[in-house]
Design an enzyme around this catalytic site. Structure first.
Site, PDB file in Angstrom:
ATOM      1  CB  CYS A  90       5.427  22.411  22.027  1.00 59.22           C
ATOM      2  SG  CYS A  90       6.129  23.854  21.248  1.00 59.22           S
ATOM      3  NE  ARG A 132      16.128  25.743  21.479  1.00 61.37           N
ATOM      4  CZ  ARG A 132      15.257  25.391  22.663  1.00 61.37           C
ATOM      5  NH1 ARG A 132      14.952  24.066  22.793  1.00 61.37           N
ATOM      6  NH2 ARG A 132      14.839  26.338  23.137  1.00 61.37           N
ATOM      7  CB  ALA A 135       6.955  31.833  26.673  1.00 61.54           C
ATOM      8  CB  SER A 136      11.595  29.804  28.491  1.00 61.84           C
ATOM      9  OG  SER A 136      12.566  29.770  29.289  1.00 61.84           O
ATOM     10  CD  GLU A 147      16.358  21.399  20.336  1.00 65.39           C
ATOM     11  OE1 GLU A 147      15.505  21.591  20.555  1.00 65.39           O
ATOM     12  OE2 GLU A 147      17.384  21.182  20.910  1.00 65.39           O
ATOM     13  CG  HIS A 174      11.758  24.036  18.627  1.00 67.42           C
ATOM     14  ND1 HIS A 174      11.332  23.707  19.840  1.00 67.42           N
ATOM     15  CD2 HIS A 174      13.123  23.579  18.660  1.00 67.42           C
ATOM     16  CE1 HIS A 174      12.219  23.155  20.666  1.00 67.42           C
ATOM     17  NE2 HIS A 174      13.349  23.108  19.841  1.00 67.42           N
ATOM     18  CG  ASP A 229       6.939  23.166  16.802  1.00 66.56           C
ATOM     19  OD1 ASP A 229       7.817  24.105  17.505  1.00 66.56           O
ATOM     20  OD2 ASP A 229       6.975  22.254  17.569  1.00 66.56           O
TER      21      ASP A 229
END
Ligand SMILES: NCCC[C@H](NC(=O)CCC(=O)O)C(=O)O
Length: 447
Positions: free
Chosen positions: A370, A214, A27-28, A174, A250, A252
């Site tokens: 998040c 990460r 998405a980023s 993270e 991540h 999540d």
């Protein structure tokens, strides 16, 4: 004594923008250069906080960070007044300026890892801010995060704060986005699941090929040690490298747990069966454990990444039922909304679904989960939290007024070079520290 879980949501900062900073976060990258609305983003977040407190949950606010981060620009050789520093960076290093303007601290699931007092050797709640080393813009967060957390949880009788792990990718951490706690009751010792993407000191182990992992095993082990968790109170699980390569940056984004429920995609982990057995063994028989595994044939990884089915909050309501707090993107997907609909009737503790519009955050890869940091606590620990950060009707009204007064309706890439944005941001944050009674947590207040 009564125990419960409180959620502390990140208040979106005044510089919220889409800069395409997070490789591996679909998405980023897809929304890079789009125009953002900081005002709308902050209000969407506040609405979610207010609604959760109306559902009977304890809800708090975690303050944003000072951006643009001119101190980092000075460290990188830009000199003069603050305005000079920003103008020079805009001309000479626009990509760096974009990174130091990010409002990424809004995703407080990445702020820290927290172990509740029932799990720790000294009976205190332990906090370790995440170092977020893998992304430059996020690596600027941990010092201020630590200060804000100390200003919210200051009583040393109940709260223990650690320094973030060494700032190096070997200890990439993270925070709670890769941490889930299962327990039969919030006040009982639980099993904390630490999820990592790679081994820092063993290149022969599986790792993603396309996108970065990460978080390392070594970081997970360090946090479990710092928090004084017992061997049977923690399980280390590797994330499936293939799903990291499909945009699951991540854990999540592909799994969520609460009390005796773990809701996850069948492709989430490496060695899934062995790990579920270990969890079952360590969890014991105090309560039924529900593993709700979503098959690829039910919801594909791509659909999960697009809708954030697993980046939902799984919360326990006052009557003991669990509710899923989902983004509206889940409702807008026929597959996912149908899945959720049948899930609530399947006889598991999950009985309700509530949808929220957090699109401004979603477009940067941050869903409801998040945006929140969980702290399981007792009534006595709750009483020790800085009361000014706890959501109620008057704080909701006050913060909406504060947003209306200070936030821009829109920000596009060119706006980041405007030195006025720093001035506006500092005015807003100075007032916020008074509203939330945080003291001087920001660098500009300490010079
Ligand atoms: N837990 C969700 C975190 C999302 C966050 N996105 C960002 O930083 C995007 C920023 C930007 O591209 O402007 C990240 O990837 O760490």
């Amino acid at each position: 004594m009564k125990f419960f879980e409180a959620n502390f949501d990140g208040l979106v900062g005044p510089t919220h923008n889409y800069a395409g900073l997070s490789i591996g976060n679909v998405a980023s990258l897809n929304n890079a250069k789009n125009t953002s609305s900081p005002k709308q983003a902050a209000k969407q977040g506040l609405q979610k906080m207010k609604s959760l407190s109306e559902l009977g949950l304890i809800q708090g606010v975690l303050a944003p960070q000072e951006r643009p981060d001119v101190y980092t620009l000075r460290r990188l050789g830009f000199t003069g007044t603050d305005s000079d520093v920003i103008s020079k960076a805009a001309k000479q290093a626009p990509a760096v300026l974009k990174a130091v303007c990010s409002a990424s601290s809004m995703w407080t699931a990445n702020a820290a890892t927290i172990s509740p007092s029932a799990d720790t050797a000294d009976g205190k709640i332990h906090f370790t801010p995440a170092n977020l080393t893998n992304k430059f813009h996020r690596s600027l967060e941990p010092l201020t995060t630590g200060r804000i957390l100390k200003a919210m949880f200051s009583d040393e009788k109940y709260f223990a704060h650690h320094q973030h792990l060494p700032d190096n990718d070997h200890f990439g951490d993270e925070g709670a986005a890769n941490h889930t706690r299962l327990c039969s009751d919030y006040g009982q010792a639980g099993v904390e699941l630490f999820v990592y993407g790679r081994y820092a000191f063993d290149a022969s182990k599986p790792a993603p090929k396309r996108f970065p992992a990460r978080h390392t095993l070594e970081a997970c082990e360090a946090v479990a040690r710092l928090h004084g968790l017992s061997e049977h109170g923690a399980v280390m699980m590797q994330q499936n490298p293939d799903v990291i390569d499909q945009g699951v940056f991540h854990n999540d984004v592909i799994a969520v747990g609460n009390q005796n429920v773990l809701f996850f995609h069948e492709q989430a982990f490496v060695d899934t069966q062995a790990k579920l057995d270990e969890i079952r063994r360590k969890f014991g028989t105090a309560a039924d454990l529900h593993f709700i595994e979503v098959k690829s044939s039910e919801v594909s990884v791509a659909e999960a990444v697009k809708t954030y089915l697993f980046n939902t909050q799984l919360v326990t309501l006052a009557n003991g039922d669990m509710a899923i707090i989902a983004p509206t993107e889940c409702r807008d997907s026929d597959t996912v909304s149908a899945y959720l609909e049948q899930l609530t009737g399947r006889g598991t503790p999950i009985r309700q679904v509530h949808y929220f519009d957090v699109k401004q955050s979603m477009q940067n890869g941050g869903g409801p989960a998040c945006l929140r940091l969980r702290v399981a606590m007792s009534e006595a620990e709750h009483q020790a939290v800085n009361p000014a950060v706890l959501m109620n009707d008057s704080l909701f009204v006050r913060l909406n007024q504060w947003v209306d007064k200070h936030y821009r309706d829109q920000i596009c890439e060119d706006d980041l070079a405007d030195p006025q944005l720093l001035i506006e941001s500092r005015q807003a944050l100075d007032e916020l520290t008074q509203i939330l009674k945080l003291g001087s947590v920001y660098q500009f207040q300490r010079n």
